[in-house]
Design a protein around this motif. Structure first.
Motif, PDB file in Angstrom:
ATOM      1  N   GLU A 107      -7.724  16.978 -10.118  1.00  0.00           N
ATOM      2  CA  GLU A 107      -8.153  15.690 -10.738  1.00  0.00           C
ATOM      3  C   GLU A 107      -8.317  14.399 -10.123  1.00  0.00           C
ATOM      4  OE1 GLU A 107      -5.612  14.959 -14.262  1.00  0.00           O
ATOM      5  OE2 GLU A 107      -6.835  13.099 -14.995  1.00  0.00           O
ATOM      6  N   VAL A 108      -9.177  13.916 -10.046  1.00  0.00           N
ATOM      7  CA  VAL A 108      -9.349  12.653  -9.385  1.00  0.00           C
ATOM      8  C   VAL A 108      -8.711  11.483 -10.100  1.00  0.00           C
ATOM      9  CG1 VAL A 108     -10.985  10.805  -8.454  1.00  0.00           C
ATOM     10  CG2 VAL A 108     -11.633  13.357  -8.269  1.00  0.00           C
ATOM     11  N   GLN A 109      -7.971  10.606  -9.335  1.00  0.00           N
ATOM     12  CA  GLN A 109      -7.348   9.682  -9.859  1.00  0.00           C
ATOM     13  C   GLN A 109      -7.372   8.352  -9.071  1.00  0.00           C
ATOM     14  OE1 GLN A 109      -3.103  10.668 -10.060  1.00  0.00           O
ATOM     15  NE2 GLN A 109      -3.377  11.266 -12.493  1.00  0.00           N
ATOM     16  N   ILE A 110      -7.782   7.520  -9.564  1.00  0.00           N
ATOM     17  CA  ILE A 110      -7.970   6.074  -8.999  1.00  0.00           C
ATOM     18  C   ILE A 110      -7.209   5.033  -9.381  1.00  0.00           C
ATOM     19  CG2 ILE A 110      -9.808   4.521  -8.132  1.00  0.00           C
ATOM     20  CD1 ILE A 110     -11.835   6.552  -8.134  1.00  0.00           C
ATOM     21  N   VAL A 111      -6.534   4.269  -9.029  1.00  0.00           N
ATOM     22  CA  VAL A 111      -5.430   3.371  -9.630  1.00  0.00           C
ATOM     23  C   VAL A 111      -5.777   2.004  -8.803  1.00  0.00           C
ATOM     24  CG1 VAL A 111      -3.100   2.708  -9.789  1.00  0.00           C
ATOM     25  CG2 VAL A 111      -3.674   5.121 -10.335  1.00  0.00           C
ATOM     26  N   GLU A 112      -6.122   1.098  -9.635  1.00  0.00           N
ATOM     27  CA  GLU A 112      -6.170  -0.404  -9.098  1.00  0.00           C
ATOM     28  C   GLU A 112      -5.134  -1.146  -9.502  1.00  0.00           C
ATOM     29  OE1 GLU A 112     -10.756   0.281 -10.555  1.00  0.00           O
ATOM     30  OE2 GLU A 112      -8.984   0.751 -11.510  1.00  0.00           O
ATOM     31  N   SER A 113      -4.657  -2.261  -8.398  1.00  0.00           N
ATOM     32  CA  SER A 113      -3.528  -3.013  -8.787  1.00  0.00           C
ATOM     33  C   SER A 113      -3.947  -4.194  -8.190  1.00  0.00           C
ATOM     34  CB  SER A 113      -2.433  -2.561  -8.488  1.00  0.00           C
ATOM     35  OG  SER A 113      -2.253  -2.244  -7.001  1.00  0.00           O
TER      36      SER A 113
ATOM     37  N   GLY B 140      -7.173  13.023  -5.256  1.00  0.00           N
ATOM     38  CA  GLY B 140      -7.492  14.358  -5.905  1.00  0.00           C
ATOM     39  C   GLY B 140      -9.075  14.746  -5.894  1.00  0.00           C
ATOM     40  N   PHE B 141      -9.850  13.825  -4.786  1.00  0.00           N
ATOM     41  CA  PHE B 141     -11.044  14.244  -4.393  1.00  0.00           C
ATOM     42  C   PHE B 141     -11.290  15.173  -3.295  1.00  0.00           C
ATOM     43  CE2 PHE B 141     -11.096  11.153  -1.098  1.00  0.00           C
ATOM     44  CZ  PHE B 141     -10.334  10.194  -1.719  1.00  0.00           C
ATOM     45  N   THR B 142     -12.491  15.947  -3.175  1.00  0.00           N
ATOM     46  CA  THR B 142     -12.367  16.992  -2.181  1.00  0.00           C
ATOM     47  C   THR B 142     -13.203  16.594  -1.113  1.00  0.00           C
ATOM     48  OG1 THR B 142     -14.277  18.071  -3.422  1.00  0.00           O
ATOM     49  CG2 THR B 142     -12.005  18.672  -3.935  1.00  0.00           C
ATOM     50  N   PHE B 143     -13.963  15.345  -0.930  1.00  0.00           N
ATOM     51  CA  PHE B 143     -14.754  14.931   0.158  1.00  0.00           C
ATOM     52  C   PHE B 143     -13.847  15.013   1.475  1.00  0.00           C
ATOM     53  CE2 PHE B 143     -17.733  14.034  -2.757  1.00  0.00           C
ATOM     54  CZ  PHE B 143     -17.491  13.040  -3.739  1.00  0.00           C
ATOM     55  N   VAL B 144     -14.377  15.539   2.490  1.00  0.00           N
ATOM     56  CA  VAL B 144     -13.738  15.469   3.957  1.00  0.00           C
ATOM     57  C   VAL B 144     -13.871  14.299   4.348  1.00  0.00           C
ATOM     58  CG1 VAL B 144     -13.673  16.338   6.292  1.00  0.00           C
ATOM     59  CG2 VAL B 144     -14.087  17.780   4.218  1.00  0.00           C
ATOM     60  N   ASP B 145     -15.086  13.672   4.483  1.00  0.00           N
ATOM     61  CA  ASP B 145     -15.389  12.185   4.662  1.00  0.00           C
ATOM     62  C   ASP B 145     -15.935  11.675   3.436  1.00  0.00           C
ATOM     63  OD1 ASP B 145     -16.976  13.520   7.794  1.00  0.00           O
ATOM     64  OD2 ASP B 145     -14.997  12.734   7.436  1.00  0.00           O
TER      65      ASP B 145
ATOM     66  N   ASP C 170     -19.336   8.503  -6.926  1.00  0.00           N
ATOM     67  CA  ASP C 170     -19.250   9.525  -7.759  1.00  0.00           C
ATOM     68  C   ASP C 170     -17.913   9.360  -9.107  1.00  0.00           C
ATOM     69  OD1 ASP C 170     -19.989  10.984  -5.222  1.00  0.00           O
ATOM     70  OD2 ASP C 170     -20.617  12.039  -6.820  1.00  0.00           O
ATOM     71  N   TYR C 171     -16.805   8.503  -8.187  1.00  0.00           N
ATOM     72  CA  TYR C 171     -15.768   8.254  -9.178  1.00  0.00           C
ATOM     73  C   TYR C 171     -15.439   6.623  -9.427  1.00  0.00           C
ATOM     74  CZ  TYR C 171     -15.143  13.245  -8.210  1.00  0.00           C
ATOM     75  OH  TYR C 171     -15.309  14.462  -8.037  1.00  0.00           O
ATOM     76  N   TRP C 172     -15.239   6.333 -10.516  1.00  0.00           N
ATOM     77  CA  TRP C 172     -14.738   4.958 -10.744  1.00  0.00           C
ATOM     78  C   TRP C 172     -13.350   4.878 -11.294  1.00  0.00           C
ATOM     79  CZ3 TRP C 172     -18.413   0.838 -10.600  1.00  0.00           C
ATOM     80  CH2 TRP C 172     -19.599   1.206  -9.717  1.00  0.00           C
TER      81      TRP C 172
END
Length: 124
Positions: free
Chosen positions: A1-7, A26-31, A112-114
């Motif tokens: 699961e992708v998690q993005i936490v801003e602060s 949690g993302f699978t991108f190598v680059d 892809d993810y926000w």
């Protein structure tokens, strides 16, 4: 699961500084590319800055060049946006975004993810 936490958002007077942080996992991108977008009430979403994980290349919107600096700590999968000389027109919700290496740039549909966003308010 992708998690993005801003602060790091908040209220600051014009001319002041804030530093936003984005911890992404949690993302699978190598680059990958991590960027920041913002949206003010009644305005379209605007690209602010981005940084590439592969070579550290950065991009900036003309409106923030010379005032904002993006940096990364790859070991922590964390990206920072140092915002100096803030102006009232910088007031917006700031979103951290993640995309593949092909996402490099400031086109919102390329990412892809926000994250959920963090509010930045600059008072005159």
């Amino acid at each position: 699961e992708v998690q993005i936490v801003e602060s790091g958002g908040g209220l600051v007077q014009a001319g002041g500084s804030l530093r936003l942080s984005c911890a992404a996992s949690g993302f699978t991108f190598v680059d990958y590319v991590i960027g920041w977008f913002r949206q003010a009430p009644g305005k379209e979403r605007e690209g602010v800055s981005c940084i590439s994980s592969s070579d550290g290349s950065t991009c900036y919107a003309d409106s923030v060049k010379g005032r904002f600096t993006i940096s990364s700590d790859n070991a922590k999968n964390t990206v920072y946006l140092q915002m100096n000389s803030l102006k009232p027109e910088d007031t917006a919700v700031y979103y951290c975004v993640v995309g593949s290496r092909w996402s490099y740039g400031l086109r919102p549909y390329d990412y892809d993810y926000w994250g959920q966003g963090t509010q930045v308010t600059v008072s005159a």
